[in-house]
Every structure is written in C-alpha cells, then in structure tokens.
Design a protein around this motif. Structure first.
Motif, PDB file in Angstrom:
ATOM      1  N   THR A  52       0.635  -1.172   0.108  1.00  0.00           N
ATOM      2  CA  THR A  52      -0.059   0.159  -0.029  1.00  0.00           C
ATOM      3  C   THR A  52       0.728   1.396  -0.011  1.00  0.00           C
ATOM      4  O   THR A  52       2.022   1.320   0.147  1.00  0.00           O
ATOM      5  CB  THR A  52      -0.789   0.125   1.256  1.00  0.00           C
ATOM      6  OG1 THR A  52      -0.072   0.146   2.388  1.00  0.00           O
ATOM      7  CG2 THR A  52      -1.765  -1.239   1.322  1.00  0.00           C
ATOM      8  N   THR A  53       0.138   2.268  -0.271  1.00  0.00           N
ATOM      9  CA  THR A  53       0.813   3.774   0.086  1.00  0.00           C
ATOM     10  C   THR A  53      -0.033   4.508   0.707  1.00  0.00           C
ATOM     11  O   THR A  53      -1.196   4.478   0.804  1.00  0.00           O
ATOM     12  CB  THR A  53       1.056   4.460  -1.508  1.00  0.00           C
ATOM     13  OG1 THR A  53       1.714   5.476  -1.444  1.00  0.00           O
ATOM     14  CG2 THR A  53      -0.132   4.592  -2.219  1.00  0.00           C
ATOM     15  N   THR A  54       0.686   5.528   1.327  1.00  0.00           N
ATOM     16  CA  THR A  54      -0.304   6.659   2.084  1.00  0.00           C
ATOM     17  C   THR A  54       0.162   7.979   1.744  1.00  0.00           C
ATOM     18  O   THR A  54       1.385   8.194   1.368  1.00  0.00           O
ATOM     19  CB  THR A  54       0.128   6.459   3.615  1.00  0.00           C
ATOM     20  OG1 THR A  54       1.304   6.727   4.093  1.00  0.00           O
ATOM     21  CG2 THR A  54      -0.152   4.973   3.984  1.00  0.00           C
ATOM     22  N   GLU A  55      -0.691   8.920   1.934  1.00  0.00           N
ATOM     23  CA  GLU A  55      -0.281  10.272   1.616  1.00  0.00           C
ATOM     24  C   GLU A  55       0.916  10.832   2.477  1.00  0.00           C
ATOM     25  O   GLU A  55       1.629  11.373   1.806  1.00  0.00           O
ATOM     26  CB  GLU A  55      -1.441  11.222   1.744  1.00  0.00           C
ATOM     27  CG  GLU A  55      -1.585  12.711   1.405  1.00  0.00           C
ATOM     28  CD  GLU A  55      -2.575  13.462   1.780  1.00  0.00           C
ATOM     29  OE1 GLU A  55      -2.362  14.518   1.642  1.00  0.00           O
ATOM     30  OE2 GLU A  55      -3.488  12.948   2.032  1.00  0.00           O
ATOM     31  N   ALA A  56       0.799  10.356   3.603  1.00  0.00           N
ATOM     32  CA  ALA A  56       1.751  10.718   4.737  1.00  0.00           C
ATOM     33  C   ALA A  56       3.383  10.379   4.005  1.00  0.00           C
ATOM     34  O   ALA A  56       4.220  11.088   4.224  1.00  0.00           O
ATOM     35  CB  ALA A  56       1.491  10.646   6.068  1.00  0.00           C
ATOM     36  N   LYS A  57       3.506   9.148   3.650  1.00  0.00           N
ATOM     37  CA  LYS A  57       4.854   8.587   3.470  1.00  0.00           C
ATOM     38  C   LYS A  57       4.984   8.593   1.984  1.00  0.00           C
ATOM     39  O   LYS A  57       6.237   8.756   1.688  1.00  0.00           O
ATOM     40  CB  LYS A  57       4.592   6.957   3.743  1.00  0.00           C
ATOM     41  CG  LYS A  57       4.550   6.584   5.283  1.00  0.00           C
ATOM     42  CD  LYS A  57       4.500   5.229   5.723  1.00  0.00           C
ATOM     43  CE  LYS A  57       4.395   4.953   7.054  1.00  0.00           C
ATOM     44  NZ  LYS A  57       5.672   5.339   7.914  1.00  0.00           N
ATOM     45  N   GLY A  58       4.067   8.728   1.228  1.00  0.00           N
ATOM     46  CA  GLY A  58       4.592   8.950  -0.286  1.00  0.00           C
ATOM     47  C   GLY A  58       4.701   7.726  -0.932  1.00  0.00           C
ATOM     48  O   GLY A  58       4.740   6.499  -0.335  1.00  0.00           O
ATOM     49  N   LEU A  59       5.050   7.780  -2.209  1.00  0.00           N
ATOM     50  CA  LEU A  59       5.410   6.510  -3.099  1.00  0.00           C
ATOM     51  C   LEU A  59       6.869   5.820  -2.535  1.00  0.00           C
ATOM     52  O   LEU A  59       6.804   4.582  -2.625  1.00  0.00           O
ATOM     53  CB  LEU A  59       5.425   6.891  -4.456  1.00  0.00           C
ATOM     54  CG  LEU A  59       3.828   6.987  -5.015  1.00  0.00           C
ATOM     55  CD1 LEU A  59       4.032   7.587  -6.422  1.00  0.00           C
ATOM     56  CD2 LEU A  59       2.851   6.055  -4.985  1.00  0.00           C
ATOM     57  N   GLY A  60       7.501   6.503  -2.288  1.00  0.00           N
ATOM     58  CA  GLY A  60       8.985   5.962  -1.889  1.00  0.00           C
ATOM     59  C   GLY A  60       9.051   4.669  -0.914  1.00  0.00           C
ATOM     60  O   GLY A  60       9.670   3.664  -1.794  1.00  0.00           O
TER      61      GLY A  60
END
Length: 288
Positions: A52-60
C-alpha cells in the motif's frame, strides 16, 4: 471453518473453486520498517503481495519495499497512487526501478492526496503507463461493492468501465456482506466488464494489531483510514478479534457460478502475517 465435504457435485465444485482462490490469494501489506522481516518470516514466496501507499509516506517506501521483496523472490506489486506521481519524468523513474527489480505487476489507484501532480486519477495514470510502454503483465484496479464515500455510484461505474481496457484484474475494497459483493460482481459482469475479480477480505487480525497499525499510520492518516472503514473497524474489537470464516463461507457458492467473475481473494493482512497465513493454511487443509 468450512464444513465437511458435501457429496453434492455443485458444492464440491464451489469448494474446489474456493480452494483454488485461497491457494492463489494475494496479500496486502503496509510499508512499515518491520514489514520486510515479517514477510520473510511468515509468507511463502509463492504468495503474491501488494504494497500500500499513504499520503503521509508517499510512494518512496512503497516502491522500496516492493523492490526489496522482489529481490527476495516474491511477486510484489506496489500501489501506484496517481495523485502522488509528480510528472512524466517521475513516472518513468518509478517504472525503471520496478523494471530493473523484475516487478511485473502494479495496482493503480487514484489516491487520497489533496494536491495532484500531472495525474489526477487512476485512468490518467493507466493511460500514461501504456504510453511509456510499461512492462507489467498484471495491472490491478479498484472495485467498490459498497460504493465510495465521496464519489457517486454512477461515476464509479463509469470509471470502472473506462479503466477496464487498461487493466487485467479488479481488486475490491473490504466488504463484510457477501451478498452485496456478489450482487455488485454480477452487475459488473452484466455491464460488460469481463475482468477477473479478487474479493477483498480481512485476514485473521487481532484488535491489538489493528490498534498498533492505526497508530503507526499517524494521526491524520488514521483518521482517514477509520472514516473510510467505519463498517469494518468495530468488528475487529470483538473478543479475540475478527475471523473472516463466515464471510468466506457465504462467498463459496458464487465461486462456482459464471455470472460474476469472482476468481480470487485479496487478503488485507494489516501486517498480521503470521496469523493470516496460519488461517489460510487451516482453510486449505480443511478444503483438501
């Protein structure tokens, strides 16, 4: 847990279909610092993963974990959130990294970021991927049996039809009502979307684990998560946590029918990988 083998041929066919779906289940994981170690400890390499991805962590962190797991022999598909891809150059860099690691699958979503770069939605990113000649043999898109909290059902249906030619499978959001999922899948099929559907189900998750996961997402992300998953959250606070057994049993008949394209399970593990894999193996042993 499943009942004893039924002598009815239709029941046997349904059980065989569900056994095949569980054998080919995909696991969804969260990109935390401890995730890679947990996967290596508890998940067989033949279980495909999505990160998954989250807005806070970004795609990295999502791309990093997918690449690392592929190097360990897993088939790991990152969530590519369109609104977090800055521009064509950023997209090319992501694809190049994934190609180098041997990643052959992705899951394309719009994402929750308020500010969007060049790609405001999943369709625009799917089209861009095709334009740059992506190497992915499996491309997943989202399905919403219970609708979307901020988008009308009509727009969701239109978006699914538009995205389908660019994808190879649909993965649904969590839905705890099997009849709702089956009705939705039949409508998708009747609307001419002929992609295989993986049904999103929860893993065998303890409430303590869910609390830790929610805290690890950060306050803002946890609030968004809980808002989107209100119908789910309270179920995990039953004594001992939540078991997906009844949901799977109620989905069983539909897997033997040809009017819905239900062909697999996508397990939301919430990183409770040991319990989830033990649960899946118990089911497979019973079904065999």
């Amino acid at each position: 847990m499943a009942n004893q083998q039924n002598s009815n041929p239709a029941a046997r066919s349904a059980r065989q279909a569900v056994a095949a779906a569980l054998r080919a289940a995909t696991y969804e994981i969260l990109p935390f610092a401890s995730t890679e170690e947990k996967v290596l400890d508890h998940v067989p390499t033949n279980v495909p993963l999505t990160v998954t991805t989250t807005e806070a962590k970004g795609l990295g962190p999502t791309v990093d974990l997918a690449v690392n797991l592929c190097e360990h022999g897993y088939r790991a598909a990152p969530h590519l959130a369109a609104r977090q891809v800055e521009d064509r150059a950023h997209l090319r860099d992501i694809v190049a990294r994934l190609r180098e690691a041997g990643t052959d699958s992705v899951f394309v979503i719009g994402g929750d970021a308020r500010e969007a770069g060049k790609y405001p939605d999943a369709l625009s990113l799917l089209e861009a991927l095709e334009e740059i000649g992506h190497p992915f043999s499996t491309v997943g898109i989202g399905g919403y049996p219970e609708g979307h909290g901020t988008i009308s059902d009509e727009l969701i249906e239109q978006a699914l039809k538009a995205k389908a030619p660019h994808a190879t499978q649909v993965i649904t959001q969590l839905c705890f009502d099997a009849n709702t999922t089956i009705r939705w899948a039949r409508k998708v099929h009747s609307d001419g979307v002929d992609l295989p559907i993986r049904v999103g189900i929860p893993g065998a998750v303890s409430r303590q684990k869910l609390i830790r996961i929610s805290a690890g997402l950060g306050l803002g992300q946890s609030a968004k998560f809980l808002k989107k998953q209100q119908n789910m959250f309270w179920r995990f606070f039953l004594p001992g946590g939540y078991s997906p057994d009844k949901l799977v049993e109620r989905l069983v008949p539909a897997f033997a029918q040809s009017d819905n394209n239900l062909q697999g399970f996508h397990v939301f593990t919430f990183n409770d990988l040991e319990s989830t894999e033990s649960w899946r193996q118990r089911w497979l042993a019973e079904l065999s």
